[in-house]
Each structure stands twice: as C-alpha cells, then as structure tokens.
Motif scaffolding. Structure first.
Motif, mmCIF file in Angstrom:
data_model
loop_
_atom_site.group_PDB
_atom_site.id
_atom_site.type_symbol
_atom_site.label_atom_id
_atom_site.label_comp_id
_atom_site.label_asym_id
_atom_site.label_seq_id
_atom_site.Cartn_x
_atom_site.Cartn_y
_atom_site.Cartn_z
ATOM 1 N N GLU A 33 0.802 -1.225 0.000
ATOM 2 C CA GLU A 33 0.000 0.000 0.000
ATOM 3 C C GLU A 33 0.836 1.276 0.000
ATOM 4 O O GLU A 33 0.325 2.355 -0.306
ATOM 5 C CB GLU A 33 -0.948 -0.008 1.197
ATOM 6 N N GLY A 34 2.102 1.176 0.382
ATOM 7 C CA GLY A 34 2.978 2.345 0.399
ATOM 8 C C GLY A 34 2.929 3.126 1.698
ATOM 9 O O GLY A 34 3.926 3.697 2.123
ATOM 10 N N GLU A 35 1.760 3.135 2.350
ATOM 11 C CA GLU A 35 1.603 3.879 3.606
ATOM 12 C C GLU A 35 0.419 3.346 4.387
ATOM 13 O O GLU A 35 -0.549 2.837 3.811
ATOM 14 C CB GLU A 35 1.402 5.368 3.325
ATOM 15 N N LEU A 36 0.511 3.458 5.705
ATOM 16 C CA LEU A 36 -0.561 3.033 6.604
ATOM 17 C C LEU A 36 -0.732 4.103 7.670
ATOM 18 O O LEU A 36 0.250 4.674 8.160
ATOM 19 C CB LEU A 36 -0.218 1.699 7.273
ATOM 20 N N GLN A 37 -1.984 4.393 8.041
ATOM 21 C CA GLN A 37 -2.237 5.478 8.993
ATOM 22 C C GLN A 37 -3.333 5.125 9.984
ATOM 23 O O GLN A 37 -4.302 4.431 9.653
ATOM 24 C CB GLN A 37 -2.641 6.755 8.241
ATOM 25 N N LYS A 38 -3.175 5.600 11.214
ATOM 26 C CA LYS A 38 -4.208 5.525 12.244
ATOM 27 C C LYS A 38 -4.314 6.896 12.899
ATOM 28 O O LYS A 38 -3.309 7.548 13.186
ATOM 29 C CB LYS A 38 -3.853 4.488 13.315
ATOM 30 N N LYS A 45 -9.146 5.402 22.839
ATOM 31 C CA LYS A 45 -7.969 4.717 23.339
ATOM 32 C C LYS A 45 -6.903 4.649 22.247
ATOM 33 O O LYS A 45 -7.179 4.263 21.119
ATOM 34 C CB LYS A 45 -8.331 3.304 23.799
ATOM 35 N N VAL A 46 -5.699 5.071 22.591
ATOM 36 C CA VAL A 46 -4.608 5.069 21.615
ATOM 37 C C VAL A 46 -3.931 3.700 21.626
ATOM 38 O O VAL A 46 -3.332 3.295 22.622
ATOM 39 C CB VAL A 46 -3.576 6.172 21.931
ATOM 40 N N GLU A 47 -4.067 2.998 20.526
ATOM 41 C CA GLU A 47 -3.432 1.682 20.364
ATOM 42 C C GLU A 47 -2.584 1.726 19.100
ATOM 43 O O GLU A 47 -3.064 1.444 18.001
ATOM 44 C CB GLU A 47 -4.487 0.574 20.290
ATOM 45 N N LEU A 48 -1.333 2.097 19.265
ATOM 46 C CA LEU A 48 -0.428 2.228 18.122
ATOM 47 C C LEU A 48 -0.193 0.861 17.487
ATOM 48 O O LEU A 48 0.022 -0.128 18.177
ATOM 49 C CB LEU A 48 0.885 2.848 18.567
ATOM 50 N N GLN A 49 -0.195 0.836 16.161
ATOM 51 C CA GLN A 49 -0.087 -0.430 15.436
ATOM 52 C C GLN A 49 1.091 -0.491 14.477
ATOM 53 O O GLN A 49 1.456 -1.575 14.014
ATOM 54 C CB GLN A 49 -1.384 -0.685 14.641
ATOM 55 N N PHE A 50 1.676 0.657 14.164
ATOM 56 C CA PHE A 50 2.660 0.687 13.082
ATOM 57 C C PHE A 50 4.065 1.068 13.535
ATOM 58 O O PHE A 50 4.952 1.274 12.706
ATOM 59 C CB PHE A 50 2.199 1.677 11.996
ATOM 60 N N THR A 51 4.285 1.170 14.845
ATOM 61 C CA THR A 51 5.581 1.619 15.355
ATOM 62 C C THR A 51 6.658 0.569 15.131
ATOM 63 O O THR A 51 6.524 -0.562 15.596
ATOM 64 C CB THR A 51 5.494 1.906 16.861
ATOM 65 N N PRO A 52 7.735 0.909 14.427
ATOM 66 C CA PRO A 52 8.850 -0.043 14.287
ATOM 67 C C PRO A 52 9.440 -0.392 15.653
ATOM 68 O O PRO A 52 9.447 0.436 16.571
ATOM 69 C CB PRO A 52 9.866 0.732 13.435
ATOM 70 N N ASP A 53 9.917 -1.602 15.777
ATOM 71 C CA ASP A 53 10.499 -2.060 17.034
ATOM 72 C C ASP A 53 11.975 -1.674 17.064
ATOM 73 O O ASP A 53 12.865 -2.504 16.872
ATOM 74 C CB ASP A 53 10.334 -3.579 17.159
ATOM 75 N N THR A 54 12.219 -0.372 17.297
ATOM 76 C CA THR A 54 13.587 0.147 17.349
ATOM 77 C C THR A 54 13.713 1.093 18.532
ATOM 78 O O THR A 54 12.711 1.586 19.062
ATOM 79 C CB THR A 54 13.965 0.912 16.060
ATOM 80 N N LYS A 76 1.724 7.316 11.253
ATOM 81 C CA LYS A 76 1.729 6.935 9.848
ATOM 82 C C LYS A 76 3.063 6.280 9.511
ATOM 83 O O LYS A 76 4.127 6.790 9.893
ATOM 84 C CB LYS A 76 1.476 8.139 8.940
ATOM 85 N N LEU A 77 2.985 5.163 8.815
ATOM 86 C CA LEU A 77 4.168 4.411 8.422
ATOM 87 C C LEU A 77 4.253 4.376 6.899
ATOM 88 O O LEU A 77 3.275 4.043 6.226
ATOM 89 C CB LEU A 77 4.088 2.985 8.971
ATOM 90 N N PHE A 78 5.421 4.727 6.375
ATOM 91 C CA PHE A 78 5.652 4.732 4.929
ATOM 92 C C PHE A 78 6.724 3.713 4.573
ATOM 93 O O PHE A 78 7.694 3.517 5.315
ATOM 94 C CB PHE A 78 6.136 6.111 4.457
ATOM 95 N N TYR A 79 6.560 3.099 3.416
ATOM 96 C CA TYR A 79 7.572 2.209 2.844
ATOM 97 C C TYR A 79 8.245 2.965 1.708
ATOM 98 O O TYR A 79 7.593 3.401 0.764
ATOM 99 C CB TYR A 79 6.916 0.926 2.308
ATOM 100 N N PHE A 80 9.559 3.132 1.801
ATOM 101 C CA PHE A 80 10.302 3.904 0.804
ATOM 102 C C PHE A 80 11.391 3.013 0.201
ATOM 103 O O PHE A 80 12.404 2.723 0.834
ATOM 104 C CB PHE A 80 10.918 5.133 1.478
#
Length: 256
Positions: A33-38, A45-54, A76-80
């Motif tokens: 999809e190139g990008e994902l957003q919440k 309730k804030v439930e983050l889903q796209f945070t990289p594990d870093t 928002k997570l982008f794939y570049f």
C-alpha cells in the motif's frame, strides 16, 4: 563448510537477530500500500499499530510529557524503496543513514513545501519560509547544521506556516547506525489569527527513519493538545494530518 554456514544463518534468523523492525505481515501490507495510517481523537484509546520495534521509535512515541493527554494522535508508516533513488545512476551504498541525517537537518529546504488543503480543495504552500534560529531567546537566522552525526543535537527553527503563521520549534535529534530521528516541539504557541490553537509544547511531531537494507521505513507521529472548539478542532485535525504527508514528501524530494 557451506552447510555449516547455512545452518548458522538459519539459526540466527530463527532467533530474531536478523529480524526486521516490523512483523512480516505488516511489512507485506505497507509494501503493497505504500503507507498506513491511524488517527486517534479525544477520548479514543490510543493503540499504536505501526511503530517499528527500534530504540528511536520507542523514544518517539514516549516524547509526550504534558499533564494533559493529546486530543489528536496520528501515526503513519511509509515504505520507501531505495531503488527509486537509483534510477538516474545513483548507488544504493550512498543511500544510507548518514545521508538521511543530513536531509532531516536541512531545515531551510522545507521552504516551499506544499500540502493539499482539504478546506480549500487545492494544493497550497505549507511553509513560506523555514530556517534555523540561534536560540529561543535570540531568533537570529543561522545556516543549516548538517555536519557530522545528528546524535544529541538540539536545534531551533522558524517555519512560516500557511495556517499558523510564524511557528518556532525545538528540534531534538538522535542518530544510530541504522536509524535517525527528530522531534519538533513548539516552544511558542501556535495561532490561527488571534486564536491560540496550541500552547507552547502542546504539539510534538516525531519523524523516525529506519534503514532496512533495500528500503527505509519512515514513521511519523503527531500528538497535539488544543482547546475543545468544534471549528478549531476540525482545522487542527486537517492541518496536522496534511503536515504528515507533506513532511514525508519533503523528505523523499530531498533524498532524490
């Protein structure tokens, strides 16, 4: 020998030492999809889903230290894909965190960045001017600070914002071998004309770029607290969500 090496690599992969910073399922989805957003509003309730594990991603999502909880949280997570930068003869080896570090400290290049205005249904200039300033008390324009590592740097900038006018942010940078980050924290209020849209330190915009080899994961998170006024709230939501996309487009343009 080759068989032993193959067994060793397989074991390392199984143990997670070579694991990517997001799950295979999430990687597949964001790559497609190139990008994902919440977006989370008010009491949701804030439930983050796209945070990289870093390390720096974890730091980014824990920057909020105000007594009031954010009314708006956007992630928002982008794939570049790095290959998009080699079309004109560029080398993958040159597309690295050192380059990213310089790009995200080149604040003056944000001048002229555009965004799509949902209210006006057209593209508009987001930042009419952008540059570093010497300090919060001495707002003298200074050159971009792009030498060496970004680790531990604290800078300050002015952005002449299309919606808020002159905005001043504190910029906190961190850099590791495979990732780099910056947090924009407004050290002066943001205003819509005479209305205070957000008090000082009530807006935090985090950008984290993670090097995953053939591609970057670009993670953006915005948190904001503002008065509960219907008209103002809608403007704030539109403004900050548009800024997430604009900051990413600026980043991609500068990488090219």
């Amino acid at each position: 020998m080759k068989k032993l090496l193959s067994i060793f690599i397989t074991a390392m992969l199984a143990s997670g030492l070579y694991a990517q910073s997001i799950s295979p399922a999430l990687l597949k989805k964001v790559k497609a999809e190139g990008e994902l957003q919440k977006v989370f509003l008010n009491g949701n309730k804030v439930e983050l889903q796209f945070t990289p594990d870093t390390e720096l991603s974890s730091l980014a999502i824990n920057h909020w230290d105000n007594s009031e909880k954010p009314r708006l949280t956007t992630e928002k997570l982008f794939y570049f894909d790095k290959k998009s930068l080699t079309e004109n003869g560029g080398q993958l080896s040159d597309i690295n965190i050192a380059k990213v570090s310089k790009v995200i400290r080149s604040i003056s290049t944000m001048k002229g960045t555009e965004y799509y205005s949902n209210r006006h249904k057209k593209w508009e200039t987001l930042y009419h001017e952008a540059y570093l300033v010497k300090s919060p008390s001495e707002k003298t324009k200074i050159p971009d600070d792009t030498e060496g590592s970004a680790e531990g740097k604290t800078l300050y900038c002015m952005q002449d914002d299309n919606s808020f006018g002159e905005c001043y942010y504190k910029l906190d940078y961190h850099e590791r071998e495979k990732e780099v980050s910056v947090c924009f924290d407004n050290f002066e209020p943001l205003k819509f004309g005479p209305i205070t849209a957000a008090k000082a330190h009530n807006v935090k915009i985090n950008l984290v770029v993670v090097d995953e080899g053939d591609y970057f994961l670009v993670y953006l998170m915005v948190q904001a607290y503002y008065p509960r006024i219907a008209m103002l709230e809608n403007k704030m939501i539109d403004s900050f969500n548009a800024r997430v996309d604009s900051i990413y487009k600026w980043f991609v343009a500068q990488m090219k």
